[in-house]
Design a protein around this motif. Structure first.
Motif, PDB file in Angstrom:
ATOM      1  N   ARG A 424      -4.978   5.433  -2.183  1.00 56.05           N
ATOM      2  CA  ARG A 424      -4.208   4.260  -2.608  1.00 56.05           C
ATOM      3  C   ARG A 424      -2.953   4.105  -1.738  1.00 56.05           C
ATOM      4  O   ARG A 424      -1.823   4.390  -2.179  1.00 56.05           O
ATOM      5  CB  ARG A 424      -3.851   4.332  -4.095  1.00 56.05           C
ATOM      6  N   LEU A 445       0.079   9.459 -11.916  1.00 53.01           N
ATOM      7  CA  LEU A 445      -1.206  10.144 -11.727  1.00 53.01           C
ATOM      8  C   LEU A 445      -1.729  10.780 -12.998  1.00 53.01           C
ATOM      9  O   LEU A 445      -2.923  11.031 -13.111  1.00 53.01           O
ATOM     10  CB  LEU A 445      -1.070  11.240 -10.656  1.00 53.01           C
ATOM     11  N   ASN A 450      -4.551   6.258 -13.165  1.00 52.44           N
ATOM     12  CA  ASN A 450      -4.345   6.799 -11.814  1.00 52.44           C
ATOM     13  C   ASN A 450      -4.051   5.648 -10.851  1.00 52.44           C
ATOM     14  O   ASN A 450      -4.936   5.129 -10.176  1.00 52.44           O
ATOM     15  CB  ASN A 450      -5.588   7.575 -11.372  1.00 52.44           C
ATOM     16  N   TYR A 490      -3.990  18.799  -4.279  1.00 51.58           N
ATOM     17  CA  TYR A 490      -4.811  17.723  -4.847  1.00 51.58           C
ATOM     18  C   TYR A 490      -6.284  17.945  -4.533  1.00 51.58           C
ATOM     19  O   TYR A 490      -6.666  18.130  -3.379  1.00 51.58           O
ATOM     20  CB  TYR A 490      -4.332  16.398  -4.258  1.00 51.58           C
ATOM     21  N   ASP A 492      -8.622  15.904  -6.817  1.00 49.58           N
ATOM     22  CA  ASP A 492      -8.911  14.502  -7.122  1.00 49.58           C
ATOM     23  C   ASP A 492      -7.903  14.051  -8.170  1.00 49.58           C
ATOM     24  O   ASP A 492      -6.980  14.788  -8.522  1.00 49.58           O
ATOM     25  CB  ASP A 492     -10.363  14.298  -7.585  1.00 49.58           C
ATOM     26  N   ASP A 493      -8.075  12.828  -8.658  1.00 50.41           N
ATOM     27  CA  ASP A 493      -7.086  12.268  -9.576  1.00 50.41           C
ATOM     28  C   ASP A 493      -6.998  13.007 -10.904  1.00 50.41           C
ATOM     29  O   ASP A 493      -6.011  12.823 -11.650  1.00 50.41           O
ATOM     30  CB  ASP A 493      -7.413  10.803  -9.854  1.00 50.41           C
ATOM     31  N   ASP A 494      -8.001  13.802 -11.223  1.00 52.04           N
ATOM     32  CA  ASP A 494      -7.999  14.522 -12.496  1.00 52.04           C
ATOM     33  C   ASP A 494      -7.872  16.030 -12.319  1.00 52.04           C
ATOM     34  O   ASP A 494      -8.034  16.782 -13.294  1.00 52.04           O
ATOM     35  CB  ASP A 494      -9.265  14.205 -13.301  1.00 52.04           C
TER      36      ASP A 494
END
Length: 603
Positions: A424, A445, A450, A490, A492-494
């Motif tokens: 993003r 996040l 997200n 990181y 992923d977003d979760d």
């Protein structure tokens, strides 16, 4: 005790501190009709936390109660009423679970911080500050106050990557050898709930060794919670008399009359153990007296005496607090290390000395232990003598930070390195003049929303340390939830670990947040690592666990780039490949820009 719901309002958390009394620790207990600390209406509505009471007797014999998040108030001599005006000693949106003890003239405030109960994302931990006065101000090892918006706190206990997370809310006890231990609750990250996911958090109580290094407490020399078998506290020794029976075998009366009844020894004169013990040792007894009493070691020429308003060891003597009633039970402990003897008198044996004297012995201690009562009868119980503990002098080393890996690092001197990858992309982020400038986004996040950008690059294989220097003017005291900027590991977003300086209500903290998927939805929690400045240095030390292959990330922060505070470890599964990056998000009001000087990798 905490009363979680009272009848003063319809609020379900109008908490108070109550009290019960009993003629003995075994009861029966009678509740007082009025609270020690009543519910307190908040200025903005609701009721501030009046929970987690912890009592301390100060050096002058006055009683103090710590509670909530965190205040201290003096108690009446009988301990049943709060008197005077409460004093805040730690900022309420960061700390709770106070426990205070006195050591070497300092009062140490242990306080728990971050979220106690976020299941497998719980980052609860214990920090400490100290003061010469039980009312504070308490400051940490770097001189930062615990009651400021940018609150300090020296880490005592935090998770280290093994099974235990959320290691917090402590008490401290001392075994017979003089070694301190910390009791606390924690969460097994593989079994965090009593039943279903997102239900009640399962928090068993644990016990670990508490070391004192350079005047500051730390668990297992800084290694953190243990998850394997360890040496247990010393609870018995060569001399260990509980006087549960009338039999006084093992003792001989030098003079006077003595008898053991009801689990205590009473009499006058001198009673000496037939067991000899030498070398460095610790002897102690619980006592009550109407005249004068001594507990000493025969053959070294020094007696320790309590009575007539003084604690005396040989030629050394100190006055007892005015009004101290020795008809109440007190603990007298003697520690001999080499030719130094330290005698301590305390009401409850929980880090609350009211008198202490130090003297030098004419020769190393050896011989028999005696109890004495002069000028009237005295009562003794729990008489012991064991080898003195060996203190730990050095902390475990901090993560090693080696040379910079130039091929993985970026000093932001020639635009944005092509090795960076966006999740993003935010076109407002720009690079010029040796810095990445990124206006804090009105995005986040955590949870399912997200929307925040993440600027990432691949990390080197194996062990490394990632570091950035970030300037972010978050002001102080005002509410700016939850503007932040810093480092991120990181997947992923979760699944990520986010180390940022952040505004959380009226505080400014270095939060080490963690999100992972549980039962089909993300769970977020975090720990606190150090105190942020307007400019803060941040590090993530990556280690691959040689046993299970997990990725372990330990967080560190600094206000000057030289002195570092290291904190919690979050882990990622072995089959993931975390990247390292930067974030700046949490809210766009007021407008503020994060400035990153570099991202460096070290090995």
């Amino acid at each position: 005790m905490t009363v979680t719901d009272t009848c003063v309002s319809d609020d379900t958390f109008d908490t108070a501190v109550g009290v019960a009394t009993a003629p003995s620790p075994a009861g029966p207990w009678t509740f007082a009709d009025t609270p020690v600390v009543a519910p307190r209406p908040g200025a903005g509505g609701g009721y501030p936390w009046t929970i987690d009471p912890s009592q301390l007797t100060g050096a002058d014999g006055r009683h103090w109660l710590y509670y909530g998040g965190i205040s201290v108030t003096e108690l009446s001599p009988d301990g049943l009423r709060a008197v005077g005006t409460p004093t805040p000693v730690a900022i309420d949106n960061k700390f709770e679970g106070a426990y205070v003890l006195r050591r070497d003239g300092w009062y140490y405030l242990f306080a728990s911080t971050a979220n106690c109960c976020a299941g497998p994302a719980t980052g609860y931990s214990v920090q400490v500050g100290r003061s010469r006065d039980p009312r504070g101000p308490f400051t940490d090892r770097d001189g930062q106050r615990l009651d400021a918006s940018r609150a300090g706190g020296t880490p005592v206990l935090t998770q280290n990557g093994n099974r235990w997370i959320g290691t917090g809310h402590n008490a401290v006890l001392t075994d017979l050898s003089g070694q301190d231990w910390i009791a606390y609750h924690a969460i097994d990250r593989a079994d965090p709930h009593l039943d279903e996911p997102f239900g009640v958090n399962e928090r068993p109580m644990l016990l670990d060794r508490l070391d004192w290094i350079d005047g500051w407490p730390t668990v297992n020399a800084g290694a953190g919670p243990s998850d394997t078998a360890r040496t247990a506290p010393v609870t018995t020794g060569p001399i260990d008399a509980r006087f549960a029976t009338a039999d006084l075998r093992g003792w001989r009366a030098e003079h006077g009359r003595w008898q053991a009844t009801g689990g205590a020894l009473t009499g006058t004169g001198t009673l000496t153990s037939r067991t000899r013990i030498g070398g460095d040792l610790r002897a102690e007894t619980d006592l009550r007296l109407t005249g004068a009493a001594t507990v000493g070691l025969r053959r070294h020429g020094v007696d320790v005496r309590v009575g007539r308003g003084r604690l005396t060891a040989g030629a050394a003597s100190t006055a007892l607090p005015a009004g101290l009633d020795l008809r109440d039970r007190h603990n007298l402990a003697i520690e001999v290390r080499g030719q130094q003897l330290v005698a301590t008198l305390s009401p409850s044996r929980l880090g609350d000395p009211v008198a202490q004297v130090t003297t030098r012995l004419p020769r190393p201690a050896a011989g028999n232990l005696s109890v004495r009562a002069e000028g009237g009868p005295a009562e003794f119980d729990n008489v012991s003598a064991v080898r003195l503990y060996r203190p730990v002098r050095h902390a475990v080393p901090d993560p090693r930070v080696g040379p910079v890996l130039r091929g993985y690092s970026d000093e932001f001197t020639g635009g944005l390195d092509p090795a960076w990858q966006w999740v993003r992309q935010d076109p407002a982020a720009t690079v010029s003049g040796g810095a990445l400038r990124w206006p804090v986004q009105n995005a986040d996040l955590s949870g399912t929303g997200n929307t925040a950008g993440v600027l990432l690059r691949d990390a080197p294989a194996g062990n490394y340390v990632a570091e950035t220097k970030v300037t972010l003017d978050l002001g102080e005291d005002s509410v700016r939830n939850y503007q932040q900027a810093g480092l991120i590991a990181y997947v992923d977003d979760d699944r990520f670990a986010r180390l940022t300086q952040v505004a959380i209500w009226n505080t400014r903290q270095v939060e080490y947040g963690y999100e992972l998927p549980v039962a089909g939805q993300p769970v977020y929690g975090g720990s606190i690592v150090g105190t942020p400045g307007t400019t803060t240095w941040l590090r993530l030390a990556h280690r691959v666990d040689p046993v299970n292959g997990e990725h372990e990330f330990r967080a560190g922060s600094s206000r000057d780039g030289k002195r570092w505070t290291w904190g919690a470890v979050w882990t990622f599964p072995a089959d993931t490949t975390p990247r390292i990056g930067l974030v700046a998000h949490g809210g766009a009001t007021p407008a503020v820009t994060a400035e990153f000087d570099y991202l460096r990798f070290h090995r």
